[in-house]
Scaffold this active site. Structure first.
Site, PDB file in Angstrom:
ATOM      1  N   ALA A  63       0.867  -1.174   0.000  1.00  0.00           N
ATOM      2  CA  ALA A  63       0.000   0.000   0.000  1.00  0.00           C
ATOM      3  C   ALA A  63       0.905   1.227   0.000  1.00  0.00           C
ATOM      4  O   ALA A  63       2.077   1.135   0.377  1.00  0.00           O
ATOM      5  CB  ALA A  63      -0.885  -0.016   1.246  1.00  0.00           C
ATOM      6  N   GLY A 107       0.719  -4.922   0.982  1.00  0.00           N
ATOM      7  CA  GLY A 107      -0.482  -4.985   0.152  1.00  0.00           C
ATOM      8  C   GLY A 107      -0.233  -5.632  -1.204  1.00  0.00           C
ATOM      9  O   GLY A 107      -1.163  -6.163  -1.816  1.00  0.00           O
ATOM     10  N   GLU A 110      -0.589  -9.181  -0.525  1.00  0.00           N
ATOM     11  CA  GLU A 110      -2.023  -9.438  -0.283  1.00  0.00           C
ATOM     12  C   GLU A 110      -2.823  -9.417  -1.587  1.00  0.00           C
ATOM     13  O   GLU A 110      -3.755 -10.200  -1.759  1.00  0.00           O
ATOM     14  CB  GLU A 110      -2.558  -8.392   0.706  1.00  0.00           C
ATOM     15  N   GLU A 130       4.593  -5.082   7.329  1.00  0.00           N
ATOM     16  CA  GLU A 130       3.858  -3.987   7.975  1.00  0.00           C
ATOM     17  C   GLU A 130       4.311  -3.739   9.408  1.00  0.00           C
ATOM     18  O   GLU A 130       4.274  -2.620   9.902  1.00  0.00           O
ATOM     19  CB  GLU A 130       2.341  -4.284   7.966  1.00  0.00           C
TER      20      GLU A 130
HETATM   21  N1  CAA Z   1       4.659   3.198  -0.662  1.00  0.00           N
HETATM   22  C1  CAA Z   1       5.070   4.373  -1.180  1.00  0.00           C
HETATM   23  N2  CAA Z   1       6.224   4.508  -1.855  1.00  0.00           N
HETATM   24  C2  CAA Z   1       7.004   3.416  -2.002  1.00  0.00           C
HETATM   25  C3  CAA Z   1       6.637   2.168  -1.482  1.00  0.00           C
HETATM   26  C4  CAA Z   1       5.390   2.069  -0.794  1.00  0.00           C
HETATM   27  N3  CAA Z   1       4.914   0.906  -0.299  1.00  0.00           N
HETATM   28  N4  CAA Z   1       7.601   1.258  -1.768  1.00  0.00           N
HETATM   29  C5  CAA Z   1       8.544   1.929  -2.462  1.00  0.00           C
HETATM   30  N5  CAA Z   1       8.187   3.231  -2.598  1.00  0.00           N
HETATM   31  C6  CAA Z   1       8.920   4.296  -3.269  1.00  0.00           C
HETATM   32  C7  CAA Z   1      10.112   4.767  -2.441  1.00  0.00           C
HETATM   33  O1  CAA Z   1       9.717   5.677  -1.441  1.00  0.00           O
HETATM   34  C8  CAA Z   1      10.991   5.364  -3.518  1.00  0.00           C
HETATM   35  O2  CAA Z   1      10.475   6.642  -3.834  1.00  0.00           O
HETATM   36  P1  CAA Z   1      11.498   7.926  -3.924  1.00  0.00           P
HETATM   37  O3  CAA Z   1      12.372   7.575  -5.094  1.00  0.00           O
HETATM   38  O4  CAA Z   1      10.562   9.054  -4.186  1.00  0.00           O
HETATM   39  O5  CAA Z   1      12.230   7.967  -2.647  1.00  0.00           O
HETATM   40  C9  CAA Z   1      10.735   4.471  -4.725  1.00  0.00           C
HETATM   41  O6  CAA Z   1       9.491   3.804  -4.471  1.00  0.00           O
HETATM   42  C10 CAA Z   1      11.809   3.418  -4.920  1.00  0.00           C
HETATM   43  O7  CAA Z   1      11.928   2.710  -3.703  1.00  0.00           O
HETATM   44  P2  CAA Z   1      13.350   2.481  -2.964  1.00  0.00           P
HETATM   45  O8  CAA Z   1      14.285   3.603  -3.257  1.00  0.00           O
HETATM   46  O9  CAA Z   1      13.068   2.193  -1.535  1.00  0.00           O
HETATM   47  O10 CAA Z   1      13.829   1.160  -3.751  1.00  0.00           O
HETATM   48  P3  CAA Z   1      14.801   0.019  -3.226  1.00  0.00           P
HETATM   49  O11 CAA Z   1      15.092  -0.822  -4.398  1.00  0.00           O
HETATM   50  O12 CAA Z   1      15.935   0.611  -2.463  1.00  0.00           O
HETATM   51  O13 CAA Z   1      13.931  -0.815  -2.148  1.00  0.00           O
HETATM   52  C11 CAA Z   1      11.951  -1.944  -1.345  1.00  0.00           C
HETATM   53  C12 CAA Z   1      12.822  -1.551  -2.574  1.00  0.00           C
HETATM   54  C13 CAA Z   1      12.719  -2.922  -0.464  1.00  0.00           C
HETATM   55  C14 CAA Z   1      10.691  -2.617  -1.895  1.00  0.00           C
HETATM   56  C15 CAA Z   1      11.587  -0.681  -0.532  1.00  0.00           C
HETATM   57  O14 CAA Z   1      11.074   0.310  -1.425  1.00  0.00           O
HETATM   58  C16 CAA Z   1      10.570  -0.905   0.530  1.00  0.00           C
HETATM   59  O15 CAA Z   1      10.880  -1.430   1.573  1.00  0.00           O
HETATM   60  N6  CAA Z   1       9.300  -0.491   0.285  1.00  0.00           N
HETATM   61  C17 CAA Z   1       8.243  -0.577   1.258  1.00  0.00           C
HETATM   62  C18 CAA Z   1       7.705  -1.992   1.414  1.00  0.00           C
HETATM   63  C19 CAA Z   1       6.630  -2.047   2.472  1.00  0.00           C
HETATM   64  O16 CAA Z   1       6.871  -1.770   3.622  1.00  0.00           O
HETATM   65  N7  CAA Z   1       5.411  -2.426   2.074  1.00  0.00           N
HETATM   66  C20 CAA Z   1       4.294  -2.555   2.964  1.00  0.00           C
HETATM   67  C21 CAA Z   1       3.470  -1.295   2.931  1.00  0.00           C
HETATM   68  S1  CAA Z   1       2.216  -1.268   4.180  1.00  0.00           S
HETATM   69  C22 CAA Z   1       0.925  -2.116   3.527  1.00  0.00           C
HETATM   70  O17 CAA Z   1       1.004  -2.643   2.435  1.00  0.00           O
HETATM   71  C23 CAA Z   1      -0.320  -2.142   4.364  1.00  0.00           C
HETATM   72  C24 CAA Z   1      -1.299  -3.203   3.961  1.00  0.00           C
HETATM   73  O18 CAA Z   1      -1.263  -4.303   4.449  1.00  0.00           O
HETATM   74  C25 CAA Z   1      -2.346  -2.929   3.005  1.00  0.00           C
END
Ligand code: CAA
Length: 258
Positions: A63, A107, A110, A130
């Site tokens: 998400a 998400g 999911e 999460e």
């Molecule tokens: N939401 C918003 N933006 C996101 C994102 C997310 N879930 N995942 C990645 N991005 C964005 C980053 O902020 C970044 O944007 P900027 O360039 O503007 O900074 C861009 O995408 C590229 O990401 P990274 O620079 O972090 O890329 P990476 O290759 O270094 O890492 C990754 C990749 C490990 C997937 C890392 O992006 C990450 O950990 N993302 C978050 C994953 C996460 O925590 N997901 C769960 C979300 S909560 C949820 O989903 C709730 C639910 O149950 C419904």
């Protein structure tokens, strides 16, 4: 298909999440588009299977954290935040295959779990991280992942936020197939399966999906009875006569989808 989508593209029966700057993070507008695309495919009786995919690097990284960060309890609760995500699982009757390359986190994991079948590459990365954000899975992950892999393993993954690989997804039964290689190989195999499903009677396919889904919710006895009722019901379809007559006559069935 000539429709305009800002953050996903559709082609034939395939939806491609296309928000590369955010690794296909699932914002509310993106999910609205996805639901709209799925509904249109589902209404089109010429489409017998739907594929959802992302990019080589990300199916979806969860998400949209930036959208969620300022959310308050009262806004989340009163607007039933994330409830529209259930549209795929609750309303789409056409089989949906998730083709997962790269990250399927939170998400994104999911969303894949809501699909009827998951195919992934061996290098795919799944996870429910999460807990690291101070929350829990909110789109069914705690329920569907637990049903898929059992309580202990799901509990470990959800409490630690540790990722699991595409290879593990295959070994644990999360993914039906793990394809060695990249997105191209993944899509070739996924589309073959989609074509196979689409080649059968729509009535039988919808019934088959419905009874397998019921197995997740009903007791064994109720589920078997439910299955038998639908099985009986199919003898009222034209395609049951077409399929069985074709078998007896050693011909290829030409389905009426009725
Ligand atoms: N939401 C918003 N933006 C996101 C994102 C997310 N879930 N995942 C990645 N991005 C964005 C980053 O902020 C970044 O944007 P900027 O360039 O503007 O900074 C861009 O995408 C590229 O990401 P990274 O620079 O972090 O890329 P990476 O290759 O270094 O890492 C990754 C990749 C490990 C997937 C890392 O992006 C990450 O950990 N993302 C978050 C994953 C996460 O925590 N997901 C769960 C979300 S909560 C949820 O989903 C709730 C639910 O149950 C419904």
């Amino acid at each position: 298909m000539g429709r305009e989508f800002s953050e996903l593209s559709t082609n034939g029966r395939q939806v491609t999440l296309n928000r590369p700057k955010a690794l296909n993070a699932l914002s509310s507008p993106l999910f609205e588009e996805l639901n709209d695309a799925l509904s249109k495919y589902d209404e089109n009786k010429d489409i017998g299977a739907i594929v959802i995919t992302g990019s080589e690097k990300a199916f979806a990284a969860g998400a949209d954290i930036k959208e969620m960060a300022p959310l308050t309890f009262s806004a989340a609760y009163s607007n039933n935040f994330i409830a529209p995500w259930s549209h795929l699982a609750n309303a789409i009757r056409t089989p949906v295959i998730a083709a997962v390359s790269g990250y399927a986190l939170g998400g994104g994991c999911e969303l894949a779990l809501m699909c009827d079948i998951i195919y992934c590459t061996d290098k795919a990365t799944f996870g429910q991280p999460e807990i690291k954000l101070g929350v829990i899975p909110g789109a069914g992950g705690s329920q569907r992942l637990t049903r898929a892999i059992g309580k202990s393993k799901a509990m470990e993954l959800i409490l630690t936020g540790k990722n699991f690989s595409g290879k593990e997804a295959g070994e644990w039964g999360v993914a039906a197939r793990v394809i060695e290689g990249g997105k191209e190989e993944l899509m070739a195999e996924t589309l073959k399966t989609a074509e196979t499903i689409a080649s059968y009677s729509r009535v039988a396919v919808v019934a088959a999906k419905e009874v397998v889904d019921k197995s997740q919710e009903l007791s064994l006895r109720e589920g078997v009875e439910y299955e038998r009722r639908l099985f009986h019901g199919l003898f009222g379809s034209k395609d049951q006569k077409i399929g069985m007559t074709a078998f007896a006559e050693k011909k290829k069935a030409e389905w009426s989808h009725e």
